[in-house]
Design a protein around this motif. Structure first.
Motif, PDB file in Angstrom:
ATOM      1  N   GLY A   1       0.829  -1.193   0.000  1.00 44.96           N
ATOM      2  CA  GLY A   1       0.000   0.000   0.000  1.00 44.96           C
ATOM      3  C   GLY A   1       0.868   1.248   0.000  1.00 44.96           C
ATOM      4  O   GLY A   1       2.076   1.182  -0.213  1.00 44.96           O
ATOM      5  N   GLN A   2       0.249   2.372   0.283  1.00 41.72           N
ATOM      6  CA  GLN A   2       0.956   3.651   0.275  1.00 41.72           C
ATOM      7  C   GLN A   2       1.514   4.044   1.644  1.00 41.72           C
ATOM      8  O   GLN A   2       2.472   4.793   1.720  1.00 41.72           O
ATOM      9  CB  GLN A   2       0.020   4.752  -0.233  1.00 41.72           C
ATOM     10  N   ARG A   3       0.914   3.559   2.721  1.00 39.62           N
ATOM     11  CA  ARG A   3       1.339   3.945   4.062  1.00 39.62           C
ATOM     12  C   ARG A   3       2.369   2.950   4.612  1.00 39.62           C
ATOM     13  O   ARG A   3       2.381   1.785   4.208  1.00 39.62           O
ATOM     14  CB  ARG A   3       0.134   4.002   4.989  1.00 39.62           C
ATOM     15  N   PRO A   4       3.216   3.395   5.523  1.00 34.35           N
ATOM     16  CA  PRO A   4       4.251   2.503   6.064  1.00 34.35           C
ATOM     17  C   PRO A   4       3.710   1.181   6.614  1.00 34.35           C
ATOM     18  O   PRO A   4       4.349   0.144   6.446  1.00 34.35           O
ATOM     19  CB  PRO A   4       4.900   3.344   7.167  1.00 34.35           C
ATOM     20  N   VAL A   5       2.531   1.208   7.251  1.00 35.36           N
ATOM     21  CA  VAL A   5       1.989  -0.025   7.832  1.00 35.36           C
ATOM     22  C   VAL A   5       1.636  -1.061   6.776  1.00 35.36           C
ATOM     23  O   VAL A   5       1.470  -2.239   7.100  1.00 35.36           O
ATOM     24  CB  VAL A   5       0.756   0.243   8.728  1.00 35.36           C
ATOM     25  N   SER A   6       1.537  -0.651   5.527  1.00 34.45           N
ATOM     26  CA  SER A   6       1.196  -1.591   4.459  1.00 34.45           C
ATOM     27  C   SER A   6       2.352  -1.780   3.483  1.00 34.45           C
ATOM     28  O   SER A   6       2.151  -2.168   2.333  1.00 34.45           O
ATOM     29  CB  SER A   6      -0.056  -1.115   3.701  1.00 34.45           C
ATOM     30  N   ARG A   7       3.571  -1.552   3.974  1.00 36.74           N
ATOM     31  CA  ARG A   7       4.738  -1.713   3.102  1.00 36.74           C
ATOM     32  C   ARG A   7       5.806  -2.635   3.689  1.00 36.74           C
ATOM     33  O   ARG A   7       6.863  -2.815   3.100  1.00 36.74           O
ATOM     34  CB  ARG A   7       5.326  -0.351   2.758  1.00 36.74           C
ATOM     35  N   ALA A   8       5.517  -3.250   4.827  1.00 33.94           N
ATOM     36  CA  ALA A   8       6.500  -4.152   5.443  1.00 33.94           C
ATOM     37  C   ALA A   8       6.782  -5.347   4.534  1.00 33.94           C
ATOM     38  O   ALA A   8       7.935  -5.736   4.333  1.00 33.94           O
ATOM     39  CB  ALA A   8       6.025  -4.618   6.813  1.00 33.94           C
ATOM     40  N   GLY A   9       5.730  -5.941   3.988  1.00 35.86           N
ATOM     41  CA  GLY A   9       5.916  -7.083   3.089  1.00 35.86           C
ATOM     42  C   GLY A   9       6.746  -6.708   1.874  1.00 35.86           C
ATOM     43  O   GLY A   9       7.628  -7.461   1.447  1.00 35.86           O
ATOM     44  N   PHE A  10       6.478  -5.531   1.310  1.00 35.14           N
ATOM     45  CA  PHE A  10       7.264  -5.022   0.180  1.00 35.14           C
ATOM     46  C   PHE A  10       8.744  -4.943   0.562  1.00 35.14           C
ATOM     47  O   PHE A  10       9.619  -5.421  -0.165  1.00 35.14           O
ATOM     48  CB  PHE A  10       6.737  -3.647  -0.237  1.00 35.14           C
ATOM     49  N   SER A  11       9.023  -4.367   1.720  1.00 28.65           N
ATOM     50  CA  SER A  11      10.406  -4.223   2.179  1.00 28.65           C
ATOM     51  C   SER A  11      11.067  -5.582   2.384  1.00 28.65           C
ATOM     52  O   SER A  11      12.177  -5.829   1.911  1.00 28.65           O
ATOM     53  CB  SER A  11      10.440  -3.408   3.476  1.00 28.65           C
ATOM     54  N   GLN A  12      10.381  -6.456   3.091  1.00 29.87           N
ATOM     55  CA  GLN A  12      10.952  -7.771   3.387  1.00 29.87           C
ATOM     56  C   GLN A  12      11.223  -8.555   2.104  1.00 29.87           C
ATOM     57  O   GLN A  12      12.320  -9.098   1.916  1.00 29.87           O
ATOM     58  CB  GLN A  12      10.009  -8.557   4.300  1.00 29.87           C
ATOM     59  N   LEU A  13      10.224  -8.611   1.233  1.00 29.19           N
ATOM     60  CA  LEU A  13      10.359  -9.433   0.030  1.00 29.19           C
ATOM     61  C   LEU A  13      11.369  -8.868  -0.954  1.00 29.19           C
ATOM     62  O   LEU A  13      12.116  -9.624  -1.581  1.00 29.19           O
ATOM     63  CB  LEU A  13       8.987  -9.624  -0.622  1.00 29.19           C
ATOM     64  N   THR A  14      11.428  -7.555  -1.104  1.00 31.69           N
ATOM     65  CA  THR A  14      12.425  -7.003  -2.022  1.00 31.69           C
ATOM     66  C   THR A  14      13.828  -7.188  -1.457  1.00 31.69           C
ATOM     67  O   THR A  14      14.765  -7.435  -2.219  1.00 31.69           O
ATOM     68  CB  THR A  14      12.161  -5.523  -2.359  1.00 31.69           C
ATOM     69  N   ASN A  15      13.985  -7.114  -0.139  1.00 34.01           N
ATOM     70  CA  ASN A  15      15.301  -7.364   0.461  1.00 34.01           C
ATOM     71  C   ASN A  15      15.723  -8.816   0.335  1.00 34.01           C
ATOM     72  O   ASN A  15      16.907  -9.133   0.461  1.00 34.01           O
ATOM     73  CB  ASN A  15      15.324  -6.924   1.927  1.00 34.01           C
ATOM     74  N   LEU A  16      14.780  -9.699   0.073  1.00 36.95           N
ATOM     75  CA  LEU A  16      15.093 -11.115  -0.152  1.00 36.95           C
ATOM     76  C   LEU A  16      15.192 -11.450  -1.635  1.00 36.95           C
ATOM     77  O   LEU A  16      15.358 -12.605  -2.008  1.00 36.95           O
ATOM     78  CB  LEU A  16      14.036 -12.008   0.510  1.00 36.95           C
ATOM     79  N   GLY A  17      15.076 -10.435  -2.495  1.00 41.08           N
ATOM     80  CA  GLY A  17      15.143 -10.673  -3.932  1.00 41.08           C
ATOM     81  C   GLY A  17      13.897 -11.332  -4.486  1.00 41.08           C
ATOM     82  O   GLY A  17      13.961 -12.036  -5.493  1.00 41.08           O
TER      83      GLY A  17
END
Length: 160
Positions: A75-91
């Protein structure tokens, strides 16, 4: 499978899912339990569907550590971007959806791709171990630098 304390909210969840066409027999609630028993539950899970708009944090990392892929809706807010952060950091940016339709498509395609699920089951823990997500010294250096910058800014504002 939903990790949830017992209570009337379970029935409200079943009712809500029934309105979406999901039969109650397909829903399993499990109560919180000691850590080792909790982690063992992931041996019964093929894919974790991240929550939205509040993404999972620790539970998503637990799933990934246990070799279970997470499909996340960014999503657009930080609370809805944790999965984005985790998954992109894992490639694994391909497991991040940017719309509800993408979320469904990604989850359904992954559920049908048994070789991919097996590959992820075997490689997610090593991916995590090699990622910035588990690099405590790097994180510590970054947080120390941030604290230092805040301190220097405060000192400048105070005329010191």
């Amino acid at each position: 499978m939903l990790l949830s304390y017992p209570g009337s909210h379970r029935q409200r969840t079943i009712d809500s899912l029934a309105r979406a066409g999901i039969a109650a027999r397909r829903i399993e609630f499990v109560a919180p339990r000691p850590r080792a028993d909790y982690l063992a539950l992931y041996h019964r899970v093929d894919i974790v569907l991240d929550t939205f708009p509040y993404n999972g944090h620790t539970t998503s990392l637990d799933a990934l550590w246990m070799g279970v892929p997470v499909v996340s809706l960014a999503g657009q807010r930080p609370v809805s971007r944790a999965g984005f952060s985790q998954l992109t950091n894992l490639g694994l940016p391909e497991l991040v959806a940017h719309s509800e339709d993408d979320y469904l498509s990604i989850a359904m395609a992954l559920a049908r791709d048994l070789p991919r699920l097996a590959e992820l089951r075997a490689t997610l823990r090593p991916r995590m171990e090699a990622s910035v997500l588990m690099d405590a010294p790097h994180f510590t250096r970054q947080i120390e630098a941030a604290y230092g910058a805040v301190w220097r800014q405060w000192c400048t504002q105070q005329g010191r």
